[in-house]
Design a protein around this motif. Structure first.
Motif, PDB file in Angstrom:
ATOM      1  N   UNK A 187      15.068 -57.850 -41.443  1.00 48.66           N
ATOM      2  CA  UNK A 187      15.974 -58.252 -42.521  1.00 48.66           C
ATOM      3  C   UNK A 187      15.145 -58.705 -43.716  1.00 48.66           C
ATOM      4  N   UNK A 188      15.370 -58.122 -44.898  1.00 52.40           N
ATOM      5  CA  UNK A 188      14.519 -58.397 -46.061  1.00 52.40           C
ATOM      6  C   UNK A 188      14.294 -59.878 -46.361  1.00 52.40           C
ATOM      7  N   UNK A 189      15.320 -60.708 -46.216  1.00 57.11           N
ATOM      8  CA  UNK A 189      15.170 -62.117 -46.549  1.00 57.11           C
ATOM      9  C   UNK A 189      14.360 -62.889 -45.503  1.00 57.11           C
ATOM     10  N   UNK A 190      14.208 -62.323 -44.321  1.00 54.96           N
ATOM     11  CA  UNK A 190      13.592 -63.070 -43.219  1.00 54.96           C
ATOM     12  C   UNK A 190      12.229 -62.548 -42.795  1.00 54.96           C
ATOM     13  N   UNK A 191      11.860 -61.349 -43.218  1.00 50.10           N
ATOM     14  CA  UNK A 191      10.551 -60.829 -42.824  1.00 50.10           C
ATOM     15  C   UNK A 191       9.455 -61.579 -43.567  1.00 50.10           C
ATOM     16  N   UNK A 192       8.234 -61.439 -43.089  1.00 51.31           N
ATOM     17  CA  UNK A 192       7.096 -62.128 -43.703  1.00 51.31           C
ATOM     18  C   UNK A 192       6.917 -61.668 -45.156  1.00 51.31           C
ATOM     19  N   UNK A 250       4.786 -56.672 -39.204  1.00 46.06           N
ATOM     20  CA  UNK A 250       5.355 -55.369 -38.880  1.00 46.06           C
ATOM     21  C   UNK A 250       6.745 -55.194 -39.507  1.00 46.06           C
ATOM     22  N   UNK A 251       7.537 -56.259 -39.557  1.00 45.65           N
ATOM     23  CA  UNK A 251       8.870 -56.167 -40.152  1.00 45.65           C
ATOM     24  C   UNK A 251       8.809 -55.840 -41.634  1.00 45.65           C
ATOM     25  N   UNK A 252       7.877 -56.469 -42.333  1.00 48.99           N
ATOM     26  CA  UNK A 252       7.703 -56.211 -43.769  1.00 48.99           C
ATOM     27  C   UNK A 252       7.257 -54.778 -44.010  1.00 48.99           C
ATOM     28  N   UNK A 253       6.281 -54.339 -43.232  1.00 53.19           N
ATOM     29  CA  UNK A 253       5.780 -52.972 -43.381  1.00 53.19           C
ATOM     30  C   UNK A 253       6.861 -51.958 -43.034  1.00 53.19           C
ATOM     31  N   UNK A 254       7.647 -52.257 -41.994  1.00 53.77           N
ATOM     32  CA  UNK A 254       8.729 -51.350 -41.608  1.00 53.77           C
ATOM     33  C   UNK A 254       9.724 -51.171 -42.757  1.00 53.77           C
ATOM     34  N   UNK A 260      20.195 -53.008 -45.368  1.00 50.58           N
ATOM     35  CA  UNK A 260      19.326 -54.178 -45.170  1.00 50.58           C
ATOM     36  C   UNK A 260      19.690 -55.349 -46.080  1.00 50.58           C
ATOM     37  N   UNK A 261      20.169 -55.063 -47.290  1.00 49.73           N
ATOM     38  CA  UNK A 261      20.586 -56.132 -48.203  1.00 49.73           C
ATOM     39  C   UNK A 261      21.793 -56.868 -47.637  1.00 49.73           C
ATOM     40  N   UNK A 262      22.757 -56.111 -47.122  1.00 48.93           N
ATOM     41  CA  UNK A 262      23.942 -56.727 -46.520  1.00 48.93           C
ATOM     42  C   UNK A 262      23.559 -57.553 -45.295  1.00 48.93           C
TER      43      UNK A 262
END
Length: 270
Positions: free
Chosen positions: A171-176, A104-108, A142-144
């Motif tokens: 957070x982009x670096x932490x999502x699936x 869900x985080x990636x899709x969001x 989100x990058x920050x």
């Protein structure tokens, strides 16, 4: 080339494509939770095409949805809800398995950037420069947050509040799939009127991932993520039609089957 029917013969509508993704997702997660019990590796090979399918469908769903903010809200609720339920479940039933799943985080994030890109283009065309700068600022946030998360997680003693921050902020670096899968979703959206462009992009993307992950694409025991390249087959067969409407089925089935498999593995271990 349009996203409508590209050829005669076998085609897949939105519902059928989603069902295919769900079925292969189950294979993948059965391997994830039971690989030590002898579940074959090819279960997870089949699962490599699942994330690309759902990223592709998120681009289609975002384009056709009547309420884009509601679409985002549903994904966000799914993300936060799964984070807290997973944490509580692992506390109550500690296991060798780790509940890291939360697409869900990636899709969001992918859908959020689709929305911001559309807003950026509109503000440029209408010469709304302040709106344009504000949109660019939102795209940078989100990058920050990624840099902030990396900084916090690299500390010897991680502040407890930072974990809650990660639970509520995709957070982009932490999502699936990290920021790479977010990029895939965005590119599927930008190229949605050009199916050949979508296919060409994803083939190139998959091969780059494969060559970066190991010296040989044939070493499928360790270098198998590139197998997501085969998602281009069902994506090519997509005919642009909606099909049967089961709007909230995925939102319920996705966490339910993961938690079922986790608890089943826990009870077997006991």
């Amino acid at each position: 080339m349009s996203t409508l029917t590209l050829h005669k013969g076998i085609t897949l509508n939105h519902f059928q494509l989603k069902v295919l993704g769900i079925l292969l997702m189950v294979f993948d997660h059965v391997h994830q939770f039971f690989y030590i019990d002898g579940i074959p590796m090819w279960f997870t090979w089949l699962g490599r095409i699942v994330a690309p399918i759902f990223l592709f469908l998120s681009a289609e769903g975002f384009h056709y949805t009547r309420n884009r903010f509601k679409y985002l809200l549903h994904l966000y609720i799914g993300f936060v809800g799964m984070n807290f339920v997973s944490q509580e479940l692992q506390t109550a039933f500690p296991s060798d398995n780790v509940l890291i799943n939360n697409i869900f985080g990636t899709l969001f994030l992918a859908v959020l950037y689709m929305l911001l890109i559309d807003q950026l283009i509109q503000s440029i065309l209408q010469h709304h420069w302040w709106k344009m700068l504000g949109t660019i600022g939102l795209m940078i946030v989100p990058v920050l947050l990624s840099f902030l998360a990396i900084s916090l997680l690299s500390q010897e003693h991680i502040p407890s509040w930072s974990l809650y921050l990660i639970y509520v902020l995709p957070i982009p670096m932490l999502v699936e799939g990290s920021y790479l899968f977010v990029l895939v979703g965005v590119m599927f959206y930008l190229l949605r009127k050009h199916r050949i462009g979508q296919i060409a992009f994803f083939i190139l993307f998959s091969l780059i991932i494969g060559f970066m992950s190991g010296p040989s694409l044939l070493d499928l025991d360790t270098n198998f993520q590139w197998l997501m390249i085969f998602a281009v087959i069902p994506i090519w067969l997509y005919n642009g039609e909606k099909g049967r409407n089961m709007k909230y089925f995925f939102y319920l089935f996705y966490p339910a089957h993961i938690y079922f498999l986790y608890l089943l593995a826990y009870w077997i271990q006991q």
